[in-house]
Design an enzyme around this catalytic site. Sequence first.
Site, PDB file in Angstrom:
ATOM      1  N   ASN A 134       0.861  -1.169  -0.163  1.00  0.00           N
ATOM      2  CA  ASN A 134       0.060   0.263   0.071  1.00  0.00           C
ATOM      3  C   ASN A 134       0.720   0.863   0.277  1.00  0.00           C
ATOM      4  O   ASN A 134       1.882   1.197   1.459  1.00  0.00           O
ATOM      5  CB  ASN A 134      -1.504  -0.114   1.079  1.00  0.00           C
ATOM      6  CG  ASN A 134      -1.959   1.535   1.208  1.00  0.00           C
ATOM      7  OD1 ASN A 134      -2.176   1.939   0.056  1.00  0.00           O
ATOM      8  ND2 ASN A 134      -3.298   1.118   2.272  1.00  0.00           N
ATOM      9  N   ASN A 139      -6.416   6.344  -1.462  1.00  0.00           N
ATOM     10  CA  ASN A 139      -7.259   5.739  -2.103  1.00  0.00           C
ATOM     11  C   ASN A 139      -7.695   4.518  -1.847  1.00  0.00           C
ATOM     12  O   ASN A 139      -8.088   3.851  -2.563  1.00  0.00           O
ATOM     13  CB  ASN A 139      -6.468   5.830  -3.979  1.00  0.00           C
ATOM     14  CG  ASN A 139      -5.453   4.615  -3.686  1.00  0.00           C
ATOM     15  OD1 ASN A 139      -5.544   3.417  -2.340  1.00  0.00           O
ATOM     16  ND2 ASN A 139      -4.354   4.808  -4.583  1.00  0.00           N
ATOM     17  N   ASP A 140      -7.326   4.422  -0.299  1.00  0.00           N
ATOM     18  CA  ASP A 140      -7.704   2.907   0.135  1.00  0.00           C
ATOM     19  C   ASP A 140      -9.646   3.111   0.526  1.00  0.00           C
ATOM     20  O   ASP A 140      -9.742   2.021   0.009  1.00  0.00           O
ATOM     21  CB  ASP A 140      -7.501   3.307   2.129  1.00  0.00           C
ATOM     22  CG  ASP A 140      -5.413   2.523   1.856  1.00  0.00           C
ATOM     23  OD1 ASP A 140      -5.651   2.360   1.134  1.00  0.00           O
ATOM     24  OD2 ASP A 140      -5.303   2.583   3.098  1.00  0.00           O
ATOM     25  N   GLY A 160      -5.854  -2.186   1.107  1.00  0.00           N
ATOM     26  CA  GLY A 160      -5.285  -1.398   0.768  1.00  0.00           C
ATOM     27  C   GLY A 160      -4.302  -1.541  -0.399  1.00  0.00           C
ATOM     28  O   GLY A 160      -3.527  -0.535  -1.039  1.00  0.00           O
ATOM     29  N   ASP A 162      -2.221  -1.440  -3.800  1.00  0.00           N
ATOM     30  CA  ASP A 162      -2.557  -0.411  -4.674  1.00  0.00           C
ATOM     31  C   ASP A 162      -1.068  -0.216  -6.330  1.00  0.00           C
ATOM     32  O   ASP A 162       0.568  -1.245  -5.723  1.00  0.00           O
ATOM     33  CB  ASP A 162      -2.770   1.591  -4.362  1.00  0.00           C
ATOM     34  CG  ASP A 162      -1.801   2.023  -3.782  1.00  0.00           C
ATOM     35  OD1 ASP A 162      -0.120   1.288  -3.407  1.00  0.00           O
ATOM     36  OD2 ASP A 162      -1.674   2.578  -3.233  1.00  0.00           O
ATOM     37  N   ASP A 327      -8.995 -14.970 -18.364  1.00  0.00           N
ATOM     38  CA  ASP A 327      -9.090 -16.028 -16.891  1.00  0.00           C
ATOM     39  C   ASP A 327     -10.233 -17.445 -17.438  1.00  0.00           C
ATOM     40  O   ASP A 327     -10.964 -16.564 -18.428  1.00  0.00           O
ATOM     41  CB  ASP A 327     -10.027 -15.068 -16.160  1.00  0.00           C
ATOM     42  CG  ASP A 327     -10.123 -15.320 -14.834  1.00  0.00           C
ATOM     43  OD1 ASP A 327      -9.847 -16.122 -14.457  1.00  0.00           O
ATOM     44  OD2 ASP A 327     -11.824 -15.789 -14.280  1.00  0.00           O
ATOM     45  N   GLU A 356      -6.065 -19.181 -19.001  1.00  0.00           N
ATOM     46  CA  GLU A 356      -6.585 -20.100 -18.045  1.00  0.00           C
ATOM     47  C   GLU A 356      -6.718 -21.379 -18.140  1.00  0.00           C
ATOM     48  O   GLU A 356      -8.104 -21.292 -18.061  1.00  0.00           O
ATOM     49  CB  GLU A 356      -7.344 -19.679 -16.360  1.00  0.00           C
ATOM     50  CG  GLU A 356      -7.179 -20.271 -15.222  1.00  0.00           C
ATOM     51  CD  GLU A 356      -8.404 -20.116 -14.447  1.00  0.00           C
ATOM     52  OE1 GLU A 356      -7.819 -20.034 -13.088  1.00  0.00           O
ATOM     53  OE2 GLU A 356      -9.327 -19.123 -14.607  1.00  0.00           O
TER      54      GLU A 356
END
Length: 614
Positions: A134, A139-140, A160, A162, A327, A356
């Site tokens: 973090n 920006n949390d 948190g 980033d 994915d 995947e």
Amino acid sequence: MKKIYLVLLLVFLSLSVFAIDIKTVDPAFWWSGMKNPELQVLIHGEGVAKSDVSITSKSVRLKETVKLESPNYLILYFDLSESQPEKFDIVLQQGKDKKIIPYEVKERKSGSADREGFNASDVLYLIMPDRFANGDTSNDVIAGMREAKIDRNGQYARHGGDFKGVSDRVDYIHDLGVTAIWFNPVMENDMPEGSYHGYATTDYYKVDRRFGSNQEFADLVDKVHAKGMKVVMDMIFNHCGSEHFFFKDRPSKDWFNYPDGYVQTSYKTVTQFDPHVSAYDFKRSADGWFVETMPDLNQRNPHVAKYLIQNSIWWIEYAGIDGIRQDTHPYADYDMMSDWCREVTEEYPDFNIVGETWLNTNVGVAYWQKDSKLAYPKNSYLRSVMDFPLTDIMNSAFDQETTDWGQGLSRIHEYLAQDIVYADPMELLIFLDNHDTSRFYRTEEQTSNLNRYKQALAFLLTTRGIPQIYYGTEILMAADKGEGDGYLRRDFPGGWQDDKTDLFVSANRTPQQNEAFDYLRKLLQWRKGNEAVSKGTLKHFVTNNSVYVYERKYNDKSVVVFLSGSDSEKTIDLSPYKEVLPKSQAKDVISENIVNLSNGSLTLQPRSVLVLEF
């Protein structure tokens, strides 16, 4: 007079109520000079389908306007075959009400099509951004987003991490010796809970603001590139999040599979290639929803397909990424995914996509790879696939006593002997663990030696394929069996200001952690630019006396690996291996000792590994 005033007031109010309100324009801009000249622009807003559409461009042609079942969508198709970089307006007209949407076709970056994708010369470092570091606490929590708190004690909560946290540690990642960073999804995931992992996209054209901005992501990619590393971006075409505007305000009934309500997929993706499959099983697998909060997109709808394909190209061009990990690849429509891979490759010939392909057999995985004989006459055009069966084998083979008839390292030999099923084994993504599996290093090993860890990493970094390392492997991040996904994705110690221990710094690690870090770093740095490993042929020998031997060779350079699968010391006869031992001595890459091979025999310590370079 009062009546006239009242009438005018009502007319004014009615015009205000029905004024054209634009909520979304996807994509917000594009580029000239792309090989595919067709551009789709999706406009979402209350009642926009009632509009007449025109444009002010001098070089772009509006060739089709599509109005769907919902009155809140317009899909415009532009012809950019003669386009030049320019700004112009898209004009929506409803009677006297007019809405001007500024639009831009940008100049394409020089050499954009020539970017080099990831390949077997690379080692990918997998990061879950929310759990790595973090760097920007401001920006949390973002006002208006649905999951509005940080709880580092909650395994499924946001913690948190980033872009700034990653950016601050690019030097650390580079020094470790990996050559590419694979980010778990960074696109907006504005779901009410569990949004940390990113796999329920709610906006395909914006990164999650709790990681940073689109520009900050592009800047991070530039910073990684400046260190000579590549960036791989995780994408999800099979489904979106249930809070996406597509789902909350559906463009048409056939935008999603099973549109009348949640039907869960069977998760049995063997149905895609099963020659005996029933229609019921095929539909349930391919069209069923992954989970209830991830509605299944219908890629057979040509507008959906175009939107997804174009979105991936937008991110390649905008952020400059070097690869994509897709994915749940087999859960989506085969033909559409094939078209996507082919179109991306046509635009960027050396770009790489890895799907995947979580299947239990090499036959199942091989079906999905580009040019697979198993899928012929169909072709997925998917260059790289994920070698999950090898992961399963490695997670037990380095524990077992090796026998010549199927246990321990013999299982690895027998599995690689079946590489004939793959169109190109060198394009397989190979890994000990990732964000969906238990970590390879286990809690109970913290008081034991590192033999299992060292053997497995030496094998991973010297066998065929494209290796991937999960963040924290270098400092022995562990997980107990049976722990939830959130614990498999623990925070990297030291990534948060209030962490008691910062394991990004060697002085704060235990001797065992530093031993692991230094070992992995030495192998990774040695592997960079090593063509014997990244391009070479693989020749291996049937396990004998619990020892597995293989050679990687390119031109006149070779690497020969000896792995002991025994808990006791072993002395082996070298005569069976003469064809891969061109000299009477060689340097062991790990210990840097010179190993004498002239005596005709070699003694290996329990669970040891030698990486001999000729």
